[in-house]
Enzyme design. Sequence first.
Site, PDB file in Angstrom:
ATOM      1  N   LEU A   1       0.832  -1.201   0.000  1.00 51.88           N
ATOM      2  CA  LEU A   1       0.000   0.000   0.000  1.00 51.88           C
ATOM      3  C   LEU A   1       0.868   1.254   0.000  1.00 51.88           C
ATOM      4  O   LEU A   1       1.966   1.258   0.544  1.00 51.88           O
ATOM      5  CB  LEU A   1      -0.901   0.021   1.238  1.00 51.88           C
ATOM      6  CG  LEU A   1      -1.958  -1.082   1.337  1.00 51.88           C
ATOM      7  CD1 LEU A   1      -2.709  -0.962   2.654  1.00 51.88           C
ATOM      8  CD2 LEU A   1      -2.934  -1.017   0.176  1.00 51.88           C
TER       9      LEU A   1
ATOM     10  N   GLU B   1      -9.568   0.355   9.016  1.00 51.64           N
ATOM     11  CA  GLU B   1      -9.256  -0.783   9.886  1.00 51.64           C
ATOM     12  C   GLU B   1      -7.806  -0.712  10.358  1.00 51.64           C
ATOM     13  O   GLU B   1      -6.964  -0.072   9.705  1.00 51.64           O
ATOM     14  CB  GLU B   1      -9.500  -2.100   9.139  1.00 51.64           C
ATOM     15  CG  GLU B   1      -8.697  -2.237   7.877  1.00 51.64           C
ATOM     16  CD  GLU B   1      -9.239  -3.323   6.943  1.00 51.64           C
ATOM     17  OE1 GLU B   1      -8.447  -4.210   6.582  1.00 51.64           O
ATOM     18  OE2 GLU B   1     -10.438  -3.270   6.574  1.00 51.64           O
TER      19      GLU B   1
ATOM     20  N   LYS C   1      -3.933  -1.451  10.921  1.00 46.88           N
ATOM     21  CA  LYS C   1      -2.883  -2.067  10.109  1.00 46.88           C
ATOM     22  C   LYS C   1      -2.023  -2.938  11.031  1.00 46.88           C
ATOM     23  O   LYS C   1      -1.207  -2.436  11.795  1.00 46.88           O
ATOM     24  CB  LYS C   1      -2.028  -0.996   9.425  1.00 46.88           C
ATOM     25  CG  LYS C   1      -0.958  -1.561   8.500  1.00 46.88           C
ATOM     26  CD  LYS C   1      -0.190  -0.435   7.821  1.00 46.88           C
ATOM     27  CE  LYS C   1       0.866  -0.986   6.871  1.00 46.88           C
ATOM     28  NZ  LYS C   1       1.922  -1.730   7.601  1.00 46.88           N
TER      29      LYS C   1
ATOM     30  N   GLU D   1      -2.525 -11.449   7.821  1.00 48.18           N
ATOM     31  CA  GLU D   1      -1.309 -10.938   8.448  1.00 48.18           C
ATOM     32  C   GLU D   1      -0.996 -11.808   9.662  1.00 48.18           C
ATOM     33  O   GLU D   1      -1.779 -11.860  10.623  1.00 48.18           O
ATOM     34  CB  GLU D   1      -1.499  -9.481   8.864  1.00 48.18           C
ATOM     35  CG  GLU D   1      -0.228  -8.746   9.140  1.00 48.18           C
ATOM     36  CD  GLU D   1       0.450  -8.207   7.887  1.00 48.18           C
ATOM     37  OE1 GLU D   1       1.528  -7.597   8.017  1.00 48.18           O
ATOM     38  OE2 GLU D   1      -0.098  -8.388   6.771  1.00 48.18           O
TER      39      GLU D   1
ATOM     40  N   LYS E   1       0.367   5.828   8.461  1.00 52.78           N
ATOM     41  CA  LYS E   1       1.344   5.310   9.416  1.00 52.78           C
ATOM     42  C   LYS E   1       1.384   6.199  10.659  1.00 52.78           C
ATOM     43  O   LYS E   1       1.525   7.411  10.546  1.00 52.78           O
ATOM     44  CB  LYS E   1       2.741   5.243   8.774  1.00 52.78           C
ATOM     45  CG  LYS E   1       2.827   4.348   7.544  1.00 52.78           C
ATOM     46  CD  LYS E   1       2.603   2.880   7.863  1.00 52.78           C
ATOM     47  CE  LYS E   1       3.777   2.245   8.577  1.00 52.78           C
ATOM     48  NZ  LYS E   1       4.940   2.003   7.734  1.00 52.78           N
TER      49      LYS E   1
ATOM     50  N   CYS F   1      39.395   5.355  29.906  1.00 50.22           N
ATOM     51  CA  CYS F   1      38.456   4.255  29.716  1.00 50.22           C
ATOM     52  C   CYS F   1      37.923   3.777  31.069  1.00 50.22           C
ATOM     53  O   CYS F   1      38.712   3.509  31.982  1.00 50.22           O
ATOM     54  CB  CYS F   1      39.151   3.103  28.987  1.00 50.22           C
ATOM     55  SG  CYS F   1      38.125   1.611  28.835  1.00 50.22           S
TER      56      CYS F   1
ATOM     57  N   CYS G   1      38.743   3.488  23.069  1.00 51.19           N
ATOM     58  CA  CYS G   1      39.849   3.001  23.891  1.00 51.19           C
ATOM     59  C   CYS G   1      40.720   2.143  22.982  1.00 51.19           C
ATOM     60  O   CYS G   1      40.232   1.188  22.369  1.00 51.19           O
ATOM     61  CB  CYS G   1      39.329   2.163  25.062  1.00 51.19           C
ATOM     62  SG  CYS G   1      40.639   1.314  25.964  1.00 51.19           S
TER      63      CYS G   1
END
Length: 682
Positions: A87, A120, A122, A177, A321, A415, A440
């Site tokens: 889509l 609906e 996704k 799905e 989205k 370090c 380091c």
Amino acid sequence: MTDSLKLEAKNRIDYLREQLAYHSKLYYEKDAPEISDYEYDMMFEELKRLEAEHPEFDDPASPTHKVGGRALEKFAPVPHKVRMGSLQDVFDYGEVEAFVDRCKKVLFEEGESEVYFTVEPKIDGLSVSLQYENGRFTVGATRGDGLTGENVTDNIATIMSIPETIEVEGELCVRGEVFMARKVFHALNREKEEKGEKLWANPRNAAAGSLRQLDSKITAERKLDIFVFNHQYGEIYVDGDTPLTHSESVSQLGALGFPVISIYGVVKSAEEIISLIEKLGELRPKLEYDIDGVVIKIDSLRQREIMGENTSTPKWAVAYKFPPEQKETVLRDITLQVGRTGVLTPTAELEPVKIAGSTVSRATLHNIDIIRERDIRIGDTVVLQKAGDIIPEIVASVPSKRDGSQVPYVFPEKCPSCGEALVFDDSPEDFEEGSGAVRCINAACPAQLERRLIHFASKGSMDIEGMGPKVITLLLESGLIASVADIYTLKKEDIAALPRMGELSAENLIKAIEGSKKRGGARLLFALGVRHTGESASEAVISRVGSVDALFEAPVERLLEIEDIGEVTARSITEFFALPETAEIIEKLKVAGVETASVGGATESTDKLSGLTFVLTGKFPTMSRDEATALVKANGGKVTGSVSKKTSIVVAGEDAGSKLTKANELGIKVISEEELLEMIGK
């Protein structure tokens, strides 16, 4: 537009195509994404915009013209009778309104008086097709590239909610799905964490990885589920009625026994669609499964035919989205993790906050530049974003909520693991003004050693099952190992004496260590953790030079002759193999019986296959697909993934599928693995 601007656009287009292809492969084929869906979508949208502005740079191979990923060849191919398209994505309400206006304009011009839309959720999962013959489930397939998918029938059959039989005669194909419920996902990741294994990034990738298991018993244990949302082909007759709309077809599929989504609406206007999107957004955290957006479709099946389709997407549907979820929380502290190459990664320790379905208390800060650019201070209120990743990121600080107690972060000059001085990759004179990765460079740094050992034993490297992070920590603390070579001197009785191990665990670990000796030179090179040298680069290098040993004598110039090996990688390899400690490690590994040559023997480069394009299909008697690919490339040939008129030769093994059929149709030469070896004199 000037030539320089055109060149800049072309370079950006090429870069985006390369990045999208790389991340698409990780997402669709390896189920191991490195970036969030949102980051991918934004790159994709930028590429679409640039291609629209510069049609002279159009390329049929661009990711914008493709659907999903390719079908993996470890499964038999399944050609789809009806294309399983994707889509078009939209990201704001303005685009939703434009879609509705576009549909109404076309349909009203065709004489339609009303247009209804279904709205609906996704589902964030893996798209599959289910085929039934005379009411019995026969074939389950992934989407693949939309035209050909993977046959995962046995695995799909383990999903309890799929009906084995339905009251329908003839053929029926539906689309759904496959997903993993959140509670199942979290339980699975807890198990992986206890075993020291890499965690799944999100439920979608866990579902995809589970569905692609070669052993259906493993798939069954993962408790996958499915929603069927579309009727692909075949006739549905429930109570004698043929559905005229999408909503009717979904209702009838539910009546036949398929699991369908019950939360959807049928509306007429963009305002109603947006209202439903907002309601679904509010409902999202309460659902038992992940959704990453909302699908908007024209409801009438006849009107869909009028609208038609683009190359890879229908004109009658879009997917809205959701933006990445964001929450505010307090940054308590910043800690540092020393990686296997010495790079220090700052991590934010946060006031726990629930976001995207899970409680988060840590987030990556990537590097010192991020901390400086976003002015992130200890004690700050920060904006946290989670877009599908296990460890979210801080996208901003909130200066307006400071009360004076916040403290700017000062990167240490030594370090935290070994106490040695730190340097920037660009080695600036002034540490405070430096930028980029902080490193380091002490080869004996304990934290680096632990990370190198974890990488060496991991699945993508030497794949030593049972040697996860917790076991490696035990081995280090007990003094049993101090380098990767020491792994191969371990004794069962020493391992069994460690806390929480025992005889059986020790025996299994020794067997796994012994088995790892046969992984071959490419896996070994990757396992050694040379900077800028990933799996594919390691495979390419060893396929050309023949073995890890040969790299001690390989100059930068020779490595640069290898396809896909750039100057940065070439110099990293030569510098690594110039170190005395590297020679010592390799010698110890060889004495222990670890193979350093490419699997099947050394492969010196030749030009015997120069000018020929190969396609590999099926299972070969003595080589894996990767090894055969490396062999062809090492001898000057080119390997592509699909058969066309440009293909010179198809190498076919057992269970060769549609590629062999197409080769025969086009009259392309087909040979066996043995004949391939004869061509190069092996």
